[in-house]
Design a protein around this motif. Structure first.
Motif, PDB file in Angstrom:
ATOM      1  N   GLU A 183      31.532  31.051  48.215  1.00  0.00           N
ATOM      2  CA  GLU A 183      30.282  31.343  47.306  1.00  0.00           C
ATOM      3  C   GLU A 183      30.139  32.853  46.936  1.00  0.00           C
ATOM      4  OE1 GLU A 183      27.967  27.019  47.243  1.00  0.00           O
ATOM      5  OE2 GLU A 183      27.335  28.840  48.645  1.00  0.00           O
ATOM      6  N   ARG A 184      30.065  33.642  48.140  1.00  0.00           N
ATOM      7  CA  ARG A 184      29.977  34.900  48.415  1.00  0.00           C
ATOM      8  C   ARG A 184      30.883  35.576  47.348  1.00  0.00           C
ATOM      9  NH1 ARG A 184      28.151  35.367  54.620  1.00  0.00           N
ATOM     10  NH2 ARG A 184      26.302  34.169  54.453  1.00  0.00           N
ATOM     11  N   ARG A 185      32.154  35.308  47.586  1.00  0.00           N
ATOM     12  CA  ARG A 185      33.351  35.752  46.696  1.00  0.00           C
ATOM     13  C   ARG A 185      32.910  35.737  45.152  1.00  0.00           C
ATOM     14  NH1 ARG A 185      38.632  38.366  47.143  1.00  0.00           N
ATOM     15  NH2 ARG A 185      38.889  38.811  44.879  1.00  0.00           N
ATOM     16  N   LEU A 186      32.604  34.480  45.015  1.00  0.00           N
ATOM     17  CA  LEU A 186      32.255  33.957  43.395  1.00  0.00           C
ATOM     18  C   LEU A 186      31.532  34.971  42.950  1.00  0.00           C
ATOM     19  CD1 LEU A 186      32.718  32.190  41.079  1.00  0.00           C
ATOM     20  CD2 LEU A 186      31.100  30.545  42.093  1.00  0.00           C
ATOM     21  N   GLY A 187      30.266  35.180  43.777  1.00  0.00           N
ATOM     22  CA  GLY A 187      29.195  35.778  43.024  1.00  0.00           C
ATOM     23  C   GLY A 187      29.465  37.283  42.809  1.00  0.00           C
ATOM     24  N   PHE A 188      30.290  37.759  43.990  1.00  0.00           N
ATOM     25  CA  PHE A 188      30.999  39.098  43.769  1.00  0.00           C
ATOM     26  C   PHE A 188      31.575  39.414  42.836  1.00  0.00           C
ATOM     27  CE2 PHE A 188      33.469  42.796  45.579  1.00  0.00           C
ATOM     28  CZ  PHE A 188      32.876  43.700  45.962  1.00  0.00           C
ATOM     29  N   ASP A 189      32.851  38.572  42.332  1.00  0.00           N
ATOM     30  CA  ASP A 189      33.678  38.762  41.517  1.00  0.00           C
ATOM     31  C   ASP A 189      32.889  38.609  40.186  1.00  0.00           C
ATOM     32  OD1 ASP A 189      35.781  38.950  43.102  1.00  0.00           O
ATOM     33  OD2 ASP A 189      36.542  36.869  42.918  1.00  0.00           O
ATOM     34  N   GLN A 190      31.958  37.732  39.983  1.00  0.00           N
ATOM     35  CA  GLN A 190      31.276  37.625  38.736  1.00  0.00           C
ATOM     36  C   GLN A 190      30.652  38.999  38.304  1.00  0.00           C
ATOM     37  OE1 GLN A 190      28.372  34.425  39.438  1.00  0.00           O
ATOM     38  NE2 GLN A 190      29.708  32.904  39.060  1.00  0.00           N
ATOM     39  N   VAL A 191      29.932  39.598  39.208  1.00  0.00           N
ATOM     40  CA  VAL A 191      29.237  40.948  38.896  1.00  0.00           C
ATOM     41  C   VAL A 191      30.356  42.219  38.824  1.00  0.00           C
ATOM     42  CG1 VAL A 191      27.852  42.862  40.136  1.00  0.00           C
ATOM     43  CG2 VAL A 191      27.020  40.441  40.136  1.00  0.00           C
ATOM     44  N   MET A 192      31.340  42.007  39.535  1.00  0.00           N
ATOM     45  CA  MET A 192      32.237  43.069  39.469  1.00  0.00           C
ATOM     46  C   MET A 192      33.137  43.149  37.863  1.00  0.00           C
ATOM     47  SD  MET A 192      31.750  44.580  42.113  1.00  0.00           S
ATOM     48  CE  MET A 192      32.919  45.987  41.889  1.00  0.00           C
ATOM     49  N   THR A 193      33.159  41.693  37.678  1.00  0.00           N
ATOM     50  CA  THR A 193      33.937  41.723  36.216  1.00  0.00           C
ATOM     51  C   THR A 193      33.001  41.839  35.200  1.00  0.00           C
ATOM     52  OG1 THR A 193      35.311  39.708  37.250  1.00  0.00           O
ATOM     53  CG2 THR A 193      34.915  39.819  34.724  1.00  0.00           C
ATOM     54  N   GLU A 194      31.753  41.434  35.377  1.00  0.00           N
ATOM     55  CA  GLU A 194      30.597  41.778  34.079  1.00  0.00           C
ATOM     56  C   GLU A 194      30.366  43.172  34.049  1.00  0.00           C
ATOM     57  OE1 GLU A 194      27.559  39.291  35.547  1.00  0.00           O
ATOM     58  OE2 GLU A 194      28.518  37.384  35.440  1.00  0.00           O
ATOM     59  N   SER A 195      29.970  43.612  35.291  1.00  0.00           N
ATOM     60  CA  SER A 195      29.346  45.107  35.252  1.00  0.00           C
ATOM     61  C   SER A 195      30.176  46.250  35.374  1.00  0.00           C
ATOM     62  CB  SER A 195      28.287  45.212  36.136  1.00  0.00           C
ATOM     63  OG  SER A 195      27.360  44.241  35.647  1.00  0.00           O
ATOM     64  N   PHE A 196      31.305  46.020  36.191  1.00  0.00           N
ATOM     65  CA  PHE A 196      32.058  47.185  36.823  1.00  0.00           C
ATOM     66  C   PHE A 196      33.601  46.917  36.774  1.00  0.00           C
ATOM     67  CE2 PHE A 196      28.175  46.735  39.378  1.00  0.00           C
ATOM     68  CZ  PHE A 196      27.720  47.793  39.098  1.00  0.00           C
ATOM     69  N   PRO A 197      34.068  46.639  35.530  1.00  0.00           N
ATOM     70  CA  PRO A 197      35.328  46.273  35.305  1.00  0.00           C
ATOM     71  C   PRO A 197      36.394  47.437  35.406  1.00  0.00           C
ATOM     72  CG  PRO A 197      34.371  46.685  33.071  1.00  0.00           C
ATOM     73  CD  PRO A 197      33.340  46.990  34.225  1.00  0.00           C
ATOM     74  N   SER A 198      36.306  48.549  35.662  1.00  0.00           N
ATOM     75  CA  SER A 198      36.943  49.571  35.998  1.00  0.00           C
ATOM     76  C   SER A 198      37.537  49.495  37.538  1.00  0.00           C
ATOM     77  CB  SER A 198      36.496  50.894  35.775  1.00  0.00           C
ATOM     78  OG  SER A 198      35.450  51.099  36.508  1.00  0.00           O
ATOM     79  N   VAL A 199      36.925  48.671  38.264  1.00  0.00           N
ATOM     80  CA  VAL A 199      37.222  48.322  39.672  1.00  0.00           C
ATOM     81  C   VAL A 199      38.159  47.303  39.847  1.00  0.00           C
ATOM     82  CG1 VAL A 199      36.297  48.265  41.864  1.00  0.00           C
ATOM     83  CG2 VAL A 199      35.035  49.886  40.486  1.00  0.00           C
ATOM     84  N   THR A 200      39.137  47.398  40.597  1.00  0.00           N
ATOM     85  CA  THR A 200      39.996  46.195  40.779  1.00  0.00           C
ATOM     86  C   THR A 200      39.593  45.489  42.250  1.00  0.00           C
ATOM     87  OG1 THR A 200      41.739  47.038  39.697  1.00  0.00           O
ATOM     88  CG2 THR A 200      42.266  45.370  41.297  1.00  0.00           C
ATOM     89  N   VAL A 201      39.267  44.430  42.135  1.00  0.00           N
ATOM     90  CA  VAL A 201      38.970  43.584  43.394  1.00  0.00           C
ATOM     91  C   VAL A 201      40.060  42.704  43.991  1.00  0.00           C
ATOM     92  CG1 VAL A 201      37.437  41.809  44.525  1.00  0.00           C
ATOM     93  CG2 VAL A 201      36.576  43.452  42.786  1.00  0.00           C
ATOM     94  N   LEU A 202      40.407  42.923  45.117  1.00  0.00           N
ATOM     95  CA  LEU A 202      42.016  42.463  45.823  1.00  0.00           C
ATOM     96  C   LEU A 202      41.601  41.209  46.238  1.00  0.00           C
ATOM     97  CD1 LEU A 202      42.770  45.932  47.875  1.00  0.00           C
ATOM     98  CD2 LEU A 202      43.980  44.928  45.442  1.00  0.00           C
TER      99      LEU A 202
END
Length: 354
Positions: A213-232
């Motif tokens: 669930e933490r990973r899900l929430g983290f990915d949501q925000v990174m995709t929505e607000s910080f698309p220039s960063v890649t999450v491995l």
């Protein structure tokens, strides 16, 4: 309420309920304790009398009268994780306090990330010895089925830290882990500013619902607000510091442009050792979980940038309150049992022991 004279107000008693409902004291006792042998029409009459009189049962007095002792058992993962050690300390401390309130607390360690072992131990719980259990476990079909079976035998069940929503557990005590992951994402994104790069996610196990669930929430925000960063992809350390120390060098060799690390697990000693040994502790943005002596030091030294945490004392106290309420078939004060998401930086850490 029943009045006597002008200034004295007496609380209604079971005798008053019996009188108003037109039944015997034994019948009232059966209804109050949910025992069989009472017709539905009689139960309705007794409940109407209770409502009319405004009767509030004194559960503590009733338990004292029949010599009842609450027995609650915690099942915790076997780990060197400091967060687990803090939970154990809180259980031990509260057990000393609650002994005066006829409540016995105990815990045992179950092999970490081993749902079969957890399911076996749950299935061995004897309702004659234990009124309620708190389970910190991965969510799997075997654990779900074991919880459902122990519930059928009359044992109250709380999911602790990591939820088990597919089971018939009574309640979950812990933070909203999706919200915690989203909080970590906002912190990471703002710390990195507009810097491009890659973020490594370190987790305990992909079987653990709290980590997922933490990973899900983290990915949501990174995709929505910080698309220039890649999450491995997540790196599973299984709360084993030596394993994580061995895995991290390969991860950085494969992805040399890692600029941030999100540690969704509470075991951080392997990560901290690697960062300091590799001279990366002041160069990588790190957001972690749980304020422990080790993570506190990492914040003070600048190895970590932020910690998302939950109060272990509140977790254990809330679990005991919920188990007592469920054992007595009483309502829960939801606002009191809501566990807060705390965010700590170097500048706002609470004093030691606070």
């Amino acid at each position: 309420m029943i009045k006597q004279d002008r200034d004295i107000i007496l609380k209604p008693t079971v005798n008053d309920i019996a009188r108003v409902a037109g039944v015997s004291l034994a019948t009232v006792d059966r209804v109050l304790n949910g025992r069989p042998g009472v017709r539905s029409v009689t139960i309705e009459r007794v409940n109407k009398a209770i409502q009319k009189l405004g009767y509030v049962r004194d559960t503590a007095a009733a338990n004292l009268a029949r010599g009842r002792v609450y027995r609650f058992h915690f099942l915790l993962p076997e780990s060197n994780n400091e967060f687990i050690s803090l939970l154990e300390e809180q259980i031990f401390h509260l057990s000393e306090v609650m002994a005066l309130d006829r409540t016995r607390l105990s815990f045992e360690k179950v092999p970490a990330f081993d749902p079969q072992a957890m399911a076996r131990i749950i299935s061995e719980i004897d309702p004659e010895d234990v009124n309620g259990i708190a389970i910190f476990s991965p969510e799997t079909p075997s654990v779900r089925d074991a919880v459902d079976q122990v519930k059928k035998r009359g044992v109250s069940v709380v999911a602790l830290v990591s939820d088990l929503p597919s089971s018939k557990r009574d309640h979950f005590v812990g933070i909203d882990n999706v919200a915690a992951g989203r909080t970590a994402g906002q912190l990471m994104g703002h710390f990195l500013s507009k810097e491009k790069g890659k973020i490594l996610v370190v987790t305990g196990s992909m079987l653990a619902r709290d980590h997922l669930e933490r990973r899900l929430g983290f990915d949501q925000v990174m995709t929505e607000s910080f698309p220039s960063v890649t999450v491995l992809p997540s790196l599973e350390g299984r709360d084993d510091p030596d394993l994580l120390e061995r895995l991290l060098p390969d991860a950085f060799a494969t992805e040399p442009d890692i600029t941030g690390i999100y540690s969704s697990a509470a075991g951080n000693s392997g990560l901290i050792k690697f960062l300091r040994k590799s001279d990366l502790d002041q160069k990588i943005v790190v957001v972690g979980h749980e304020l422990t002596p080790l993570s506190r030091d990492a914040l003070e030294q600048g190895t970590f940038d932020a910690i998302i945490s939950q109060d272990t004392g509140h977790l254990i106290r809330s679990t005991v309150r919920v188990l007592r309420a469920k054992t007595d078939n009483l309502p829960i004060n939801i606002s009191q049992e809501r566990i807060r998401i705390d965010v700590y930086l170097k500048e706002n850490m609470p004093p030691l022991g606070g």
